[in-house]
Enzyme design. Structure first.
Site, mmCIF file in Angstrom:
data_model
loop_
_atom_site.group_PDB
_atom_site.id
_atom_site.type_symbol
_atom_site.label_atom_id
_atom_site.label_comp_id
_atom_site.label_asym_id
_atom_site.label_seq_id
_atom_site.Cartn_x
_atom_site.Cartn_y
_atom_site.Cartn_z
ATOM 1 N N GLU A 1 21.994 -0.005 18.164
ATOM 2 C CA GLU A 1 22.259 1.108 17.201
ATOM 3 C C GLU A 1 22.870 2.025 18.005
ATOM 4 O O GLU A 1 22.231 2.915 18.546
ATOM 5 C CB GLU A 1 21.116 1.599 16.679
ATOM 6 C CG GLU A 1 20.115 0.355 16.124
ATOM 7 C CD GLU A 1 20.622 -0.080 14.854
ATOM 8 O OE1 GLU A 1 21.193 0.566 14.277
ATOM 9 O OE2 GLU A 1 20.669 -1.362 14.580
ATOM 10 N N ASN B 1 23.839 9.309 12.103
ATOM 11 C CA ASN B 1 24.889 8.887 10.703
ATOM 12 C C ASN B 1 25.173 10.029 10.003
ATOM 13 O O ASN B 1 25.535 9.947 8.602
ATOM 14 C CB ASN B 1 23.721 7.788 10.035
ATOM 15 C CG ASN B 1 22.460 8.621 9.685
ATOM 16 O OD1 ASN B 1 22.083 9.721 10.137
ATOM 17 N ND2 ASN B 1 21.551 8.047 8.993
ATOM 18 N N GLN C 1 17.443 -0.240 33.381
ATOM 19 C CA GLN C 1 18.370 -1.175 33.887
ATOM 20 C C GLN C 1 17.321 -2.408 34.117
ATOM 21 O O GLN C 1 17.579 -3.373 33.952
ATOM 22 C CB GLN C 1 19.140 -0.489 34.948
ATOM 23 C CG GLN C 1 19.744 -1.267 36.073
ATOM 24 C CD GLN C 1 21.098 -1.720 35.091
ATOM 25 O OE1 GLN C 1 21.636 -0.967 34.118
ATOM 26 N NE2 GLN C 1 21.879 -2.809 35.360
ATOM 27 N N ARG D 1 29.890 19.560 26.496
ATOM 28 C CA ARG D 1 30.748 18.624 25.948
ATOM 29 C C ARG D 1 31.138 19.392 24.506
ATOM 30 O O ARG D 1 32.506 19.181 24.368
ATOM 31 C CB ARG D 1 30.023 17.368 25.392
ATOM 32 C CG ARG D 1 30.768 16.392 24.507
ATOM 33 C CD ARG D 1 29.605 15.293 23.968
ATOM 34 N NE ARG D 1 28.695 15.686 23.021
ATOM 35 C CZ ARG D 1 27.350 15.738 23.402
ATOM 36 N NH1 ARG D 1 26.950 15.308 24.464
ATOM 37 N NH2 ARG D 1 26.735 16.183 22.335
ATOM 38 N N LYS E 1 10.872 1.983 26.506
ATOM 39 C CA LYS E 1 11.012 3.188 27.522
ATOM 40 C C LYS E 1 11.580 4.312 26.630
ATOM 41 O O LYS E 1 12.772 4.102 26.283
ATOM 42 C CB LYS E 1 12.123 2.475 28.465
ATOM 43 C CG LYS E 1 12.200 3.630 29.344
ATOM 44 C CD LYS E 1 13.643 3.554 30.144
ATOM 45 C CE LYS E 1 14.546 4.338 29.578
ATOM 46 N NZ LYS E 1 14.347 5.693 29.610
ATOM 47 N N PRO E 2 10.823 5.133 26.618
ATOM 48 C CA PRO E 2 11.458 6.304 25.976
ATOM 49 C C PRO E 2 12.559 7.022 26.522
ATOM 50 O O PRO E 2 12.588 7.167 27.847
ATOM 51 C CB PRO E 2 10.120 7.547 25.715
ATOM 52 C CG PRO E 2 9.369 7.012 26.966
ATOM 53 C CD PRO E 2 9.543 5.660 27.218
ATOM 54 N N GLU F 1 19.111 7.392 5.826
ATOM 55 C CA GLU F 1 18.787 6.289 5.121
ATOM 56 C C GLU F 1 17.568 5.979 4.746
ATOM 57 O O GLU F 1 16.604 6.755 5.309
ATOM 58 C CB GLU F 1 19.243 5.414 6.341
ATOM 59 C CG GLU F 1 18.187 5.144 7.415
ATOM 60 C CD GLU F 1 18.695 6.056 8.647
ATOM 61 O OE1 GLU F 1 19.215 7.168 8.528
ATOM 62 O OE2 GLU F 1 18.312 5.778 9.814
#
Ligand code: NAD
Length: 487
Positions: free
Chosen positions: A258, A293, A221, A343, A183-184, A451
């Site tokens: 993650e 990250n 969900q 935000r 699910k994108p 990474e």
């Protein structure tokens, strides 16, 4: 942004789910996808309901047994077909990422190449999946530890690396004999639908890979609630990760999470300051700061605080941003949506009222279309400010002076996040001490935070559970079956 007239003029494609090897139209509600740099409508994707999700999971369940029985080397052959397909459509995938996510073009190309390489890298593991043979306490007995697939995996994706995340979930799941439903994110689903078009052109058996689009609240969900899903592998925010874990707990479904980060960068007095400034700046502006990250807070030794700030000031002031569809030389594109702008405005304004100093930026750029907040450098911050504690996920860098390595390590560890960290120093003893004492999944030494696929990308504390990449990430998609052999 109102674009009604333009939207009507440009009839944009309506993408379909991919279930059991077929594109399946979903009637009813559809989700709009828009370009965050200019508001242009890019297309519609299904707002899948629980029934559609159940169909996709059933297809994945039905395909799993035969898929598991194939030798791993044959499964790897399909992954190689997928990587070849990605390379053949490199330009199209990169353009889609630029348009729906707002990434600059060279980085979008890196993302596509990395995804293709990732499928090839995972395919290489086909002849290296290992179990174990143990001696027994009993006479004439051998104990075998067999590595088995989990069954059907649900992969729920974020928007910030929408294409690479497909590779990171699909490659290891399929190689180890699982089937998958993806699910994108509703912000960036089109590249996943184009990936499904690529899969449909291969002879991958129906049901092994399935794609459903929709909202987190309904489609995500339903995947998480399904008792027929054997693991939910999720990349996204801490808040959603907690929700997913709570829901999955009802069926004791395994989770791999993650989540977010608040990566500290430690700069000691003996560091190469030019290297540190360049790497930290690159780490903060890449993808407009929307990378889990990358350096989100800097702790620098007092004696070089002013010198580092000066170098960062030059770099932040020179950062070029705008609509990446129009200029491939930009350093960064827009933020993903208005909520992200709001935000960041809130966090910076609050930091200012608490005494932070804006060295560069610190405002919304309303001269440009799209969701742009100017690249921002903050000094005079304190560790109790939100901007030093909560994930900003934008190109805002707060820099704080510390007395030395001990204080820097203590402040770094005093965080609810524990994904990545970095240190800049030329003293091997300081570096070793930091790698011993930093409580993070990753530490980058004298380099930017990015990474490698052979590493292990995993967060501590609220940054996640389990990890991805390399041998250890691959084995997260397996479970151990013990066989006691008498005779
Ligand atoms: P998000 O949590 O808002 O959404 C991620 C996905 O979860 C979307 O597909 C969404 O539809 C779905 N979702 C939402 N509610 C759900 C629910 N109740 N049940 C099931 N699924 C639901 O995250 P985002 O804004 O897309 O991504 C940004 C976040 O991802 C940042 O916090 C970032 O740090 C994190 N991230 C982490 C990593 C990592 O490897 N640790 C990598 C990339 C991004």
């Amino acid at each position: 942004m109102a674009h009604d007239k333009e939207d009507k003029k440009n009839a944009q494609p309506r993408y379909s789910n991919f279930i059991n090897g077929k594109f399946v139209d979903v009637t009813g509600e559809a989700l709009e996808v828009r370009n965050p740099a200019n508001g242009r409508l890019l297309g519609h994707v299904p707002a899948s309901d629980a029934k559609t999700v159940a169909d996709a999971v059933a297809a994945a369940n039905a395909a799993q047994g035969a898929w598991e029985k194939l030798p791993a080397i044959q499964r790897a052959g399909y992954l190689r077909k997928i990587s070849a397909g990605i390379r053949a459509r490199r330009g199209e995938f990169a353009r889609t990422i630029v348009e729906e996510q707002g990434k600059v073009q060279p980085l979008a190309e890196v993302e596509v190449d990395f995804a293709a390489d990732y499928f090839d890298y995972i395919a290489e593991w086909a002849r290296r999946l290992e179990g174990e043979v143990l001696t027994s306490d009993r006479v004439n007995e051998t104990i075998l530890l067999l590595r088995k697939p989990l069954g059907t995996v649900a992969g729920i994706l974020p928007w910030n690396f929408p294409f690479f995340m497909i590779a990171r979930k699909v490659g290891p799941a399929l190689l180890t004999g699982n089937t998958i439903v993806i699910k994108p994110s509703e912000e960036t689903p089109i590249n996943a639908h184009k990936f499904a078009e690529l899969v449909a052109e291969t002879d991958l058996p129906p049901g092994v890979f399935n794609l459903v689009s929709g909202t987190g609240a309904v489609c995500g969900q339903a995947l998480t609630e399904s008792p027929k899903v054997d693991m939910v592998t999720f990349t996204g925010s801490v808040q959603t990760g907690i929700r997913i874990m709570e829901t999955a707990a009802r069926n004791l479904t395994r989770v791999n999470l993650e989540l977010g980060g608040k990566a500290p960068a430690i700069v000691l007095a003996d560091a190469d300051l030019d290297l540190a400034a360049k790497a930290i700046h690159a780490s903060r502006v890449i993808n407009a700061g929307q990378v889990c990250n990358c350096a989100e807070r800097v702790y620098v030794e007092k004696s070089v605080y002013e010198a580092l700030l000066e170098k960062l000031k030059v770099l932040f002031a020179a950062t070029r941003y705008g609509d990446p569809s129009e200029d491939r030389t930009l350093d960064m594109g827009p933020l993903i949506n208005q909520a992200a702008v709001d935000r960041i405005v809130k966090m910076v304004e609050q930091a200012k009222t608490e005494g932070a100093n804006v060295v560069v930026g610190g405002k919304v750029d309303d001269q440009k279309t799209g969701f742009h907040y100017t690249p921002t450098l903050l000094s005079d911050v304190t560790s109790d400010m939100d901007v030093m504690k909560r994930e900003t996920f934008g190109a805002v860098l707060p820099v704080m002076a510390v007395s030395g390595l001990d204080e820097a390590i203590a402040l770094s560890n005093d965080s609810e996040y524990g994904l990545t960290s970095s240190i800049y120093s030329t003293n091997i003893n300081s570096i070793l001490k930091a790698t011993r004492e930093l409580k993070f999944g990753e530490t980058y030494v004298n380099r930017e935070n990015f990474e490698a696929m052979q590493g292990f990308h995993a967060g501590r504390r609220k940054s996640g559970i389990g990890g991805a990449d390399g041998k250890h990430g691959l084995y997260e998609f397996t479970e151990t079956h013990v066989v006691y052999m008498q005779g």
